[in-house]
Design a protein around this motif. Structure first.
Motif, short mmCIF file in Angstrom:
data_model
loop_
_atom_site.label_atom_id
_atom_site.label_comp_id
_atom_site.label_asym_id
_atom_site.label_seq_id
_atom_site.Cartn_x
_atom_site.Cartn_y
_atom_site.Cartn_z
N PRO A 184 0.86 -1.08 0.06
CA PRO A 184 0.09 -0.13 0.02
C PRO A 184 0.72 1.31 0.08
O PRO A 184 0.48 2.39 -0.41
N GLY A 185 1.90 1.27 0.63
CA GLY A 185 3.01 2.63 0.49
C GLY A 185 3.68 2.89 -0.74
O GLY A 185 4.23 3.96 -0.76
N VAL A 186 3.65 2.10 -1.56
CA VAL A 186 4.31 2.23 -2.80
C VAL A 186 3.35 3.00 -3.95
O VAL A 186 2.20 2.40 -4.47
N ARG A 187 3.58 4.43 -3.99
CA ARG A 187 2.83 5.02 -4.91
C ARG A 187 3.08 5.37 -6.38
O ARG A 187 2.39 5.54 -7.14
N TYR A 188 4.41 4.84 -6.73
CA TYR A 188 5.06 5.11 -7.84
C TYR A 188 6.13 4.21 -8.07
O TYR A 188 7.02 3.94 -7.26
N LEU A 189 6.29 3.50 -9.12
CA LEU A 189 7.00 2.30 -9.54
C LEU A 189 7.47 2.48 -11.01
O LEU A 189 6.63 2.27 -11.85
N VAL A 190 8.83 2.71 -11.29
CA VAL A 190 9.28 2.75 -12.68
C VAL A 190 10.07 1.48 -12.84
O VAL A 190 11.10 1.41 -12.22
N LEU A 191 9.93 0.92 -14.17
CA LEU A 191 10.93 0.24 -14.66
C LEU A 191 12.04 0.72 -15.32
O LEU A 191 11.48 1.57 -16.17
N GLY A 192 13.45 0.59 -15.13
CA GLY A 192 14.37 1.25 -15.82
C GLY A 192 15.60 0.28 -16.15
O GLY A 192 15.51 -0.86 -15.82
N SER A 193 16.71 1.00 -16.86
CA SER A 193 18.04 0.35 -17.08
C SER A 193 18.90 1.37 -16.62
O SER A 193 18.69 2.52 -16.63
N GLY A 194 20.00 0.82 -16.18
CA GLY A 194 21.25 1.69 -15.73
C GLY A 194 21.38 1.10 -14.48
O GLY A 194 21.76 -0.08 -14.37
N ASN A 195 21.82 1.83 -13.59
CA ASN A 195 22.40 1.62 -12.26
C ASN A 195 21.73 0.87 -11.33
O ASN A 195 21.84 0.06 -10.36
N PHE A 196 20.19 0.90 -11.80
CA PHE A 196 19.31 0.18 -10.94
C PHE A 196 18.27 -0.33 -11.88
O PHE A 196 17.92 0.47 -12.65
N SER A 197 17.37 -1.25 -11.32
CA SER A 197 16.57 -1.94 -12.06
C SER A 197 14.85 -1.10 -11.82
O SER A 197 14.13 -0.80 -12.94
N LEU A 198 14.77 -0.67 -10.52
CA LEU A 198 13.42 -0.09 -10.27
C LEU A 198 13.82 1.28 -9.62
O LEU A 198 14.63 1.31 -8.51
N LEU A 199 12.75 2.00 -9.61
CA LEU A 199 12.81 3.50 -8.99
C LEU A 199 11.13 3.56 -8.34
O LEU A 199 10.22 3.31 -9.15
N ALA A 200 11.17 3.66 -7.08
CA ALA A 200 9.94 3.53 -6.60
C ALA A 200 9.81 4.59 -5.62
O ALA A 200 10.92 5.33 -4.93
N GLU A 201 8.59 5.24 -5.29
CA GLU A 201 8.34 6.49 -4.31
C GLU A 201 7.42 5.92 -3.46
O GLU A 201 6.27 5.31 -3.93
N VAL A 202 7.63 5.80 -2.04
CA VAL A 202 6.95 5.34 -1.08
C VAL A 202 6.65 6.23 -0.05
O VAL A 202 7.41 7.24 0.21
N TYR A 203 5.35 5.94 0.52
CA TYR A 203 4.81 7.07 1.50
C TYR A 203 4.27 6.30 2.88
O TYR A 203 4.02 5.35 2.45
N ALA A 204 4.57 6.85 3.84
CA ALA A 204 4.12 6.55 5.31
C ALA A 204 3.75 7.34 6.04
O ALA A 204 4.05 8.78 5.75
N GLN A 205 3.09 7.29 7.14
CA GLN A 205 2.68 8.04 8.10
C GLN A 205 3.81 8.38 9.22
O GLN A 205 3.80 9.43 9.68
N SER A 206 4.72 7.58 9.36
CA SER A 206 5.91 7.94 10.44
C SER A 206 7.15 7.36 9.58
O SER A 206 7.11 6.37 8.97
N SER A 207 8.14 7.56 10.42
CA SER A 207 9.28 7.16 9.95
C SER A 207 9.36 5.59 10.37
O SER A 207 10.16 4.87 9.65
N SER A 208 8.86 5.09 11.49
CA SER A 208 8.91 3.76 11.75
C SER A 208 8.17 2.90 10.92
O SER A 208 8.28 1.90 10.26
N GLU A 209 7.13 3.45 10.34
CA GLU A 209 6.14 2.59 9.28
C GLU A 209 6.92 2.68 7.87
O GLU A 209 7.12 1.63 7.22
N LEU A 210 7.69 3.75 7.71
CA LEU A 210 8.43 3.89 6.47
C LEU A 210 9.63 2.72 6.51
O LEU A 210 9.90 1.92 5.62
N PHE A 211 10.10 2.49 7.48
CA PHE A 211 11.34 1.61 7.98
C PHE A 211 10.59 0.39 7.62
O PHE A 211 11.15 -0.68 7.10
N SER A 212 9.43 -0.07 8.20
CA SER A 212 8.90 -1.35 8.11
C SER A 212 8.68 -1.61 6.56
O SER A 212 9.06 -2.95 6.04
#
Length: 174
Positions: free
Chosen positions: A110-138
């Protein structure tokens, strides 16, 4: 008077896909309609028509054609902070194996709001959202990192958004 109708994509659905086809050719009326909808997606067809010199029916037909061709989709944009999502990060994810399978699995969190497939130094780029830093860590370390095929995650925490331009230039340089 009708309003430009919002469409909701399916969760985890592919929003845009790169193609080799040339972009749809837009005329000045199309570009003006797009600009107006980018500023206020709730404008009525009567208001849109007045602004671009069309009847309400003409504006509706143009907007419908733009939607059918995938040029524009009118949606509501939520402010993350306004709804309590105060911890935001960009994740650069390296994947071993089937990138589509890994992306499909990550997109279900549920916290993943944006996910892009790419090529280069990494395969995926994700933007993630959470209510708190502990929720983001989890989310990052107990969910995404545990997906089979995720080999490495680099995390960039957002402190503040400096610039956000949801308006995109069109082929004629608007």
């Amino acid at each position: 008077m009708g309003k430009a109708r919002a469409e909701t994509p399916e969760p985890g659905s592919l929003v845009t896909e790169a193609t080799d086809e040339p972009p749809w050719m837009l005329d000045q009326v199309d570009e003006r309609l797009i600009g107006l909808l980018e500023r206020d997606g709730r404008m009525s067809y009567a208001e849109l028509g007045t602004e671009v010199g069309l009847t309400p029916g003409g504006a509706r037909a143009r907007v419908k054609r733009l939607q059918e061709r995938g040029v524009v989709r009118v949606i509501g944009v939520t402010s993350p902070h306004a709804v309590g999502l105060r911890s935001i990060a960009s994740l650069q994810i390296e994947v071993e194996g089937d990138i589509d399978r890994v992306a499909d699995e990550i997109s279900q969190f549920p916290g993943v709001r944006y996910l892009v497939l790419g090529s280069g130094n990494f395969s995926l780029l994700a933007e993630v959202y959470a209510q708190s830093s502990s929720e983001l860590f989890s989310l990052i370390n107990r969910q995404i990192r545990e997906v089979s095929g995720v080999s490495r995650i680099s995390t960039f925490l957002y402190e503040a958004v400096h610039t956000h331009r949801p308006v995109f230039p069109t082929t004629n340089g608007r």
